[in-house]
Design a protein around this motif. Sequence first.
Motif, PDB file in Angstrom:
ATOM      1  N   TYR A   6     -10.936  -6.053  -1.837  1.00 18.63           N
ATOM      2  CA  TYR A   6     -10.236  -5.091  -2.694  1.00 18.63           C
ATOM      3  C   TYR A   6      -9.119  -5.764  -3.472  1.00 18.63           C
ATOM      4  O   TYR A   6      -8.768  -5.360  -4.580  1.00 18.63           O
ATOM      5  CB  TYR A   6      -9.619  -3.958  -1.850  1.00 18.63           C
ATOM      6  N   GLU A 167      -7.633  -6.516   8.808  1.00 21.79           N
ATOM      7  CA  GLU A 167      -7.363  -5.123   9.132  1.00 21.79           C
ATOM      8  C   GLU A 167      -5.974  -4.751   8.628  1.00 21.79           C
ATOM      9  O   GLU A 167      -5.115  -5.602   8.421  1.00 21.79           O
ATOM     10  CB  GLU A 167      -7.451  -4.906  10.648  1.00 21.79           C
ATOM     11  N   THR A 168      -5.730  -3.467   8.443  1.00 21.96           N
ATOM     12  CA  THR A 168      -4.414  -2.991   8.025  1.00 21.96           C
ATOM     13  C   THR A 168      -3.979  -1.843   8.913  1.00 21.96           C
ATOM     14  O   THR A 168      -4.789  -1.186   9.566  1.00 21.96           O
ATOM     15  CB  THR A 168      -4.425  -2.510   6.562  1.00 21.96           C
ATOM     16  N   THR A 171      -3.454   3.250   5.539  1.00 18.96           N
ATOM     17  CA  THR A 171      -4.140   2.983   4.281  1.00 18.96           C
ATOM     18  C   THR A 171      -3.232   3.430   3.139  1.00 18.96           C
ATOM     19  O   THR A 171      -2.211   4.082   3.358  1.00 18.96           O
ATOM     20  CB  THR A 171      -5.472   3.752   4.185  1.00 18.96           C
ATOM     21  N   ALA A 172      -3.630   3.112   1.925  1.00 20.54           N
ATOM     22  CA  ALA A 172      -2.830   3.510   0.769  1.00 20.54           C
ATOM     23  C   ALA A 172      -2.726   5.031   0.667  1.00 20.54           C
ATOM     24  O   ALA A 172      -1.699   5.569   0.263  1.00 20.54           O
ATOM     25  CB  ALA A 172      -3.438   2.938  -0.509  1.00 20.54           C
ATOM     26  N   ASN A 173      -3.805   5.734   1.044  1.00 16.03           N
ATOM     27  CA  ASN A 173      -3.813   7.195   0.963  1.00 16.03           C
ATOM     28  C   ASN A 173      -3.349   7.863   2.249  1.00 16.03           C
ATOM     29  O   ASN A 173      -3.079   9.062   2.257  1.00 16.03           O
ATOM     30  CB  ASN A 173      -5.213   7.694   0.605  1.00 16.03           C
ATOM     31  N   TYR A 199       0.675  -0.189   5.443  1.00 16.15           N
ATOM     32  CA  TYR A 199       1.048   0.718   4.365  1.00 16.15           C
ATOM     33  C   TYR A 199       2.100   1.676   4.924  1.00 16.15           C
ATOM     34  O   TYR A 199       1.832   2.400   5.887  1.00 16.15           O
ATOM     35  CB  TYR A 199      -0.157   1.506   3.869  1.00 16.15           C
ATOM     36  N   PHE A 262       3.233  -1.866   0.765  1.00 13.36           N
ATOM     37  CA  PHE A 262       2.242  -2.615   1.526  1.00 13.36           C
ATOM     38  C   PHE A 262       2.816  -3.984   1.848  1.00 13.36           C
ATOM     39  O   PHE A 262       3.165  -4.748   0.947  1.00 13.36           O
ATOM     40  CB  PHE A 262       0.955  -2.774   0.721  1.00 13.36           C
TER      41      PHE A 262
END
Length: 544
Positions: A6, A167-168, A171-173, A199, A262
């Motif tokens: 991404y 991995e994060t 998420t952005a949303n 995030y 982020f």
Amino acid sequence: MKKLFYSLFMMALTAMTFTSCEDVPMPYDDPNKGGGGTEPDIEIVGDGSAENPYNASSAVALFKSLANGAKSEMVYIKGKVSSIKEQYGTQYGNGTFYISDDGSSQNQFYVFRALYLGNKKYTSGDLLKEIICGVVTNYNGTIETEQNNAFLYSLNGVSEGGGGSTETIGTANAPITTAKAIELINALADGGKASEKAYVKGKIVKVATTEENFAKYGNLNYYISDDGSSTNQIQVYAGDGLNGEKFKSISDIKAGDEVVVFGVLYKYVNKSNTVIPEITDSYLVKLTEGSGGGGGTDEIKTVSIADFNAAPESSMWYKLSGTVKNLKDGDQYGNFDLEDNTGSVYVYGLLSEKGGEKKQFQTLAAAKGIKNGVKITIIGNRGSYNGKIEVMNAYFVSVDGEGGGGEEKPQSAGSYESPLTVTEAIAKAEAEVAWVKGYIVGYVTGAVLSSGARFTATAPEGESVSNTNLLIAASASETDVNKCMPIQLTRNKGREEFELNENSELLKKEVILAGQLTQYFQVPGLKELIYLEEVNGTRKVDNR
């Protein structure tokens, strides 16, 4: 089908500005030259994981499509060292070299200032032979690893870990809260960093970067919390703007704005052994402008200095009146103590108006007679620095006896149908609203028009084109600063549509404008625009 990142489609963090090797010159040679380049149909080997790293030629092919300044997430790349530019040493703790699949000069990948095994600075150990390493960026057309954001994961078959994760956290949303981020940070060892980027959503409490540091680095330190107050706040250290782009102005963000950040969660411990929760290696994913008031309100509360000192840190606006104390002669910033019969507080940087230009205090002081012993009224936010309470984002309201409004200004000058010329506007100097017609001839850098005028839409080497102002004149070919007028551009007031940095074709175009005619860059200029239109063009901003 091979893994697509991404991050090939979005900008990410620039290198941390506090590293000791920041003063080492950036090499400008192209690591993809000399090897004949990479064929477009090259077979991609590996998937970028630690278990199955890309080979060097695959990395060259995959990442050559990165836009300038864009960066990938953490990936692993395997190769043999083909040449060394900067061997590992103890001065900076990093190394710079080229790798390729077979150690030749064909399809070389450039590893720029990578840290050593375990993602640590080099102190001692084996020198370069064969490696696996980190995060990729496009630096002005050169595909390379990001300075100090890549490292030797394996050297001649030996690894000390320190690997990143794809991995994060959140998420952005669906970002985590600031409180949750602090909880995760507190669980880390002192000085530890989370292995996954996160995030994090919050409201900006305050921006804590000086103009000097911003001019040098282009990033911002700011604090966020879930409600915009100083309770349970986390510092965003040296953060970049939306999608990893550099901020263009300190005013790009402000207290009350809601953001999604982020970056890496970091348990920073300062020299006093105080834990400061941080988000580092970060950039903005989302930005929703707030109104600048505490919790999204523009309410202004009139209080005594004692009440101000007792209030919590927030982006609430407070009106204070008191006597100026401890103001230093020639101070350009407007730093002093304000004292009333209930107490005293430090004012950090008094502006002539809300959101006004910094380092212009002497102009304000001369116009209003501000000096030690004079009683004034100001508005600002309650903040602190190193435990000392301050009035932050402060702006001038009145000197005692002005009736709260200062000198009367002419209410209006000119009209849309009959605007002033630039020459007429300069002569008039002040008006609550003035309509002016002229040609865009450049922009201003620095704090003074006479030395900062730039009659171009392309910045000289070492500078950047300002997105916060324009320079207009009665003639499209004018280069005499005494015949030019600066125009302030702010968000939602012309910046996006008219900044020369993104709209160089506007140079020498005729415009008609309306705004407050007042001192700007120490000369008459227009601020707080309510109208801006390109004559015989398509661009127009109307905030009347």
